[in-house]
Write a protein that holds these residues in place. Structure first.
Motif, mmCIF file in Angstrom:
data_model
loop_
_atom_site.group_PDB
_atom_site.id
_atom_site.type_symbol
_atom_site.label_atom_id
_atom_site.label_comp_id
_atom_site.label_asym_id
_atom_site.label_seq_id
_atom_site.Cartn_x
_atom_site.Cartn_y
_atom_site.Cartn_z
ATOM 1 N N LEU A 299 -4.319 7.050 1.081
ATOM 2 C CA LEU A 299 -3.857 5.667 1.153
ATOM 3 C C LEU A 299 -4.356 4.936 -0.086
ATOM 4 O O LEU A 299 -5.566 4.850 -0.314
ATOM 5 C CB LEU A 299 -4.370 4.978 2.420
ATOM 6 C CG LEU A 299 -3.926 3.527 2.610
ATOM 7 C CD1 LEU A 299 -2.411 3.438 2.786
ATOM 8 C CD2 LEU A 299 -4.651 2.908 3.800
ATOM 9 N N TYR A 300 -3.405 4.432 -0.880
ATOM 10 C CA TYR A 300 -3.724 3.705 -2.110
ATOM 11 C C TYR A 300 -3.343 2.238 -1.970
ATOM 12 O O TYR A 300 -2.354 1.905 -1.316
ATOM 13 C CB TYR A 300 -2.969 4.307 -3.308
ATOM 14 C CG TYR A 300 -3.524 5.622 -3.766
ATOM 15 C CD1 TYR A 300 -4.575 5.675 -4.674
ATOM 16 C CD2 TYR A 300 -3.003 6.822 -3.299
ATOM 17 C CE1 TYR A 300 -5.094 6.886 -5.102
ATOM 18 C CE2 TYR A 300 -3.513 8.036 -3.724
ATOM 19 C CZ TYR A 300 -4.556 8.064 -4.623
ATOM 20 O OH TYR A 300 -5.070 9.267 -5.045
ATOM 21 N N SER A 301 -4.118 1.382 -2.603
ATOM 22 C CA SER A 301 -3.821 -0.047 -2.641
ATOM 23 C C SER A 301 -2.579 -0.267 -3.507
ATOM 24 O O SER A 301 -2.181 0.628 -4.256
ATOM 25 C CB SER A 301 -5.003 -0.814 -3.236
ATOM 26 O OG SER A 301 -5.075 -0.583 -4.627
ATOM 27 N N PRO A 302 -1.984 -1.473 -3.445
ATOM 28 C CA PRO A 302 -0.852 -1.767 -4.327
ATOM 29 C C PRO A 302 -1.213 -1.600 -5.809
ATOM 30 O O PRO A 302 -0.339 -1.312 -6.624
ATOM 31 C CB PRO A 302 -0.513 -3.221 -4.007
ATOM 32 C CG PRO A 302 -0.980 -3.416 -2.606
ATOM 33 C CD PRO A 302 -2.222 -2.566 -2.487
ATOM 34 N N ALA A 303 -2.485 -1.757 -6.147
ATOM 35 C CA ALA A 303 -2.935 -1.597 -7.535
ATOM 36 C C ALA A 303 -3.242 -0.137 -7.885
ATOM 37 O O ALA A 303 -3.624 0.159 -9.013
ATOM 38 C CB ALA A 303 -4.172 -2.451 -7.776
ATOM 39 N N LYS B 1 -6.623 2.494 11.494
ATOM 40 C CA LYS B 1 -7.701 1.513 11.570
ATOM 41 C C LYS B 1 -7.868 0.725 10.279
ATOM 42 O O LYS B 1 -8.392 -0.377 10.307
ATOM 43 C CB LYS B 1 -9.015 2.213 11.939
ATOM 44 C CG LYS B 1 -8.985 2.839 13.319
ATOM 45 C CD LYS B 1 -10.246 3.625 13.597
ATOM 46 C CE LYS B 1 -10.134 4.315 14.959
ATOM 47 N NZ LYS B 1 -11.250 5.214 15.198
ATOM 48 N N VAL B 2 -7.411 1.264 9.154
ATOM 49 C CA VAL B 2 -7.596 0.573 7.868
ATOM 50 C C VAL B 2 -6.300 0.161 7.190
ATOM 51 O O VAL B 2 -6.337 -0.626 6.259
ATOM 52 C CB VAL B 2 -8.412 1.437 6.880
ATOM 53 C CG1 VAL B 2 -9.798 1.715 7.402
ATOM 54 C CG2 VAL B 2 -7.691 2.705 6.522
ATOM 55 N N VAL B 3 -5.165 0.645 7.674
ATOM 56 C CA VAL B 3 -3.914 0.422 6.963
ATOM 57 C C VAL B 3 -3.520 -1.055 6.899
ATOM 58 O O VAL B 3 -2.924 -1.491 5.925
ATOM 59 C CB VAL B 3 -2.781 1.303 7.547
ATOM 60 C CG1 VAL B 3 -2.251 0.734 8.857
ATOM 61 C CG2 VAL B 3 -1.671 1.474 6.549
ATOM 62 N N ASN B 4 -3.846 -1.825 7.901
ATOM 63 C CA ASN B 4 -3.421 -3.232 7.923
ATOM 64 C C ASN B 4 -4.547 -4.189 7.594
ATOM 65 O O ASN B 4 -4.425 -5.403 7.834
ATOM 66 C CB ASN B 4 -2.798 -3.568 9.273
ATOM 67 C CG ASN B 4 -1.480 -2.842 9.473
ATOM 68 O OD1 ASN B 4 -0.645 -2.838 8.585
ATOM 69 N ND2 ASN B 4 -1.304 -2.210 10.612
ATOM 70 N N LYS B 5 -5.631 -3.704 7.049
ATOM 71 C CA LYS B 5 -6.755 -4.585 6.667
ATOM 72 C C LYS B 5 -6.470 -5.239 5.355
ATOM 73 O O LYS B 5 -5.847 -4.745 4.486
ATOM 74 C CB LYS B 5 -8.059 -3.807 6.601
ATOM 75 C CG LYS B 5 -8.590 -3.461 7.970
ATOM 76 C CD LYS B 5 -9.940 -2.805 7.841
ATOM 77 C CE LYS B 5 -10.497 -2.472 9.209
ATOM 78 N NZ LYS B 5 -11.775 -1.842 9.145
ATOM 79 N N LYS C 76 0.859 -1.174 0.000
ATOM 80 C CA LYS C 76 0.000 0.000 0.000
ATOM 81 C C LYS C 76 0.899 1.228 0.000
ATOM 82 O O LYS C 76 2.046 1.182 0.451
ATOM 83 C CB LYS C 76 -0.897 0.000 1.233
ATOM 84 C CG LYS C 76 -1.936 -1.100 1.210
ATOM 85 C CD LYS C 76 -2.763 -1.106 2.468
ATOM 86 C CE LYS C 76 -3.746 -2.272 2.443
ATOM 87 N NZ LYS C 76 -4.379 -2.481 3.736
ATOM 88 N N ASN C 77 0.369 2.325 -0.508
ATOM 89 C CA ASN C 77 1.126 3.566 -0.630
ATOM 90 C C ASN C 77 0.382 4.701 0.056
ATOM 91 O O ASN C 77 -0.776 4.961 -0.266
ATOM 92 C CB ASN C 77 1.359 3.904 -2.105
ATOM 93 C CG ASN C 77 2.184 2.846 -2.784
ATOM 94 O OD1 ASN C 77 3.368 2.726 -2.543
ATOM 95 N ND2 ASN C 77 1.548 2.041 -3.621
ATOM 96 N N LEU C 78 1.059 5.348 0.982
ATOM 97 C CA LEU C 78 0.492 6.470 1.711
ATOM 98 C C LEU C 78 1.197 7.746 1.258
ATOM 99 O O LEU C 78 2.409 7.883 1.406
ATOM 100 C CB LEU C 78 0.673 6.274 3.221
ATOM 101 C CG LEU C 78 0.197 7.399 4.131
ATOM 102 C CD1 LEU C 78 -1.297 7.680 3.950
ATOM 103 C CD2 LEU C 78 0.512 7.063 5.587
ATOM 104 N N PHE C 79 0.427 8.658 0.678
ATOM 105 C CA PHE C 79 0.932 9.955 0.253
ATOM 106 C C PHE C 79 0.431 10.993 1.244
ATOM 107 O O PHE C 79 -0.774 11.083 1.495
ATOM 108 C CB PHE C 79 0.435 10.302 -1.150
ATOM 109 C CG PHE C 79 1.035 9.449 -2.219
ATOM 110 C CD1 PHE C 79 2.116 9.904 -2.955
ATOM 111 C CD2 PHE C 79 0.534 8.191 -2.482
ATOM 112 C CE1 PHE C 79 2.681 9.112 -3.950
ATOM 113 C CE2 PHE C 79 1.090 7.386 -3.462
ATOM 114 C CZ PHE C 79 2.171 7.845 -4.195
#
Length: 159
Positions: A133-137, A155-159, A49-52
Motif C-alpha cells: 500500500l503506497y500513499s498518493p505520493a 485497518k490502515v487503508v482509510n486512515k 492511495k495505490n495497492l499493488f
C-alpha cells in the motif's frame, strides 16, 4: 589481504541485507494490461492511495485473500488497486470467476501481467500474495504477505 577479504564479505552482506527490504518508495515499473498495452508509473491514477497485489492464480492464499478483498471491496473503493500476476492471460478470468467474481471489473481495479518477470526483483516480495500500500505520493505505507494481509490492510487503508 585478510582484512580486504573481510571488508569485501561485510560489504556484500550489507548489500544483500539492504536488497532484502521492500522498497519504501514506489519503484519504476512496466507491467501489461490484459489487452497487451504497457502500464507504468506514469499511468497511475493520481490523488489516491495505490495497492499493488502480486498474486498467482493457483495459489490458495491468493485465492482466499482475493475473496476477502472482494467481500470487503467497499473499504477499498477509494484506493487504486493493481493486481499483478505472472500467469498466462487465459487463466486470469477463470481465477476471478472462481474466487473474486466481479472484482476485476470494478472501476478502480486493474489486472496486470508481469510478462518480463520484473515484479519480484523490483518489489522484493517474500511470498504470495504480497501486498504493497503506497500513499498518493508514492511512499510505502504498509507491506503484507501471505494469509491475513487484506484484513490488516483494512485497518490502515482509510486512515
Amino acid at each position: 589481504m585478510k582484512f580486504r577479504n573481510l571488508l569485501l564479505i561485510l560489504l556484500l552482506a550489507l548489500t544483500f541485507q539492504v536488497k532484502a527490504q521492500q522498497p519504501t518508495l514506489l519503484p519504476q515499473f512496466t507491467f501489461y494490461r490484459l489487452d497487451g498495452k504497457a502500464f507504468s508509473n506514469t499511468d497511475i491514477k493520481q490523488g489516491k492511495k495505490n495497492l499493488f497485489i502480486l498474486f498467482d492464480c493457483t495459489c490458495e492464499h491468493c485465492q482466499r485473500e482475493s475473496k476477502i478483498l472482494n467481500t470487503n471491496y467497499a473499504k477499498f473503493k477509494d484506493v487504486n488497486i493493481y493486481m499483478i500476476t505472472m500467469d498466462e492471460g487465459y487463466i486470469i478470468p477463470q481465477f476471478f470467476d472462481s474466487y473474486a467474481k466481479g472484482l476485476n471489473a470494478k472501476p478502480n481495479v486493474l489486472v496486470l501481467q508481469d510478462k518480463k518477470r520484473m515484479f519480484i526483483p523490483t518489489f522484493l516480495p517474500k511470498q504470495y500474495p504480497s501486498m504493497y500500500l503506497y500513499s498518493p505520493a508514492g511512499k510505502l505505507l504498509m507491506y503484507q504477505s501471505g494469509d491475513g494481509g487484506i484484513n490488516k490492510l483494512m485497518k490502515v487503508v482509510n486512515k
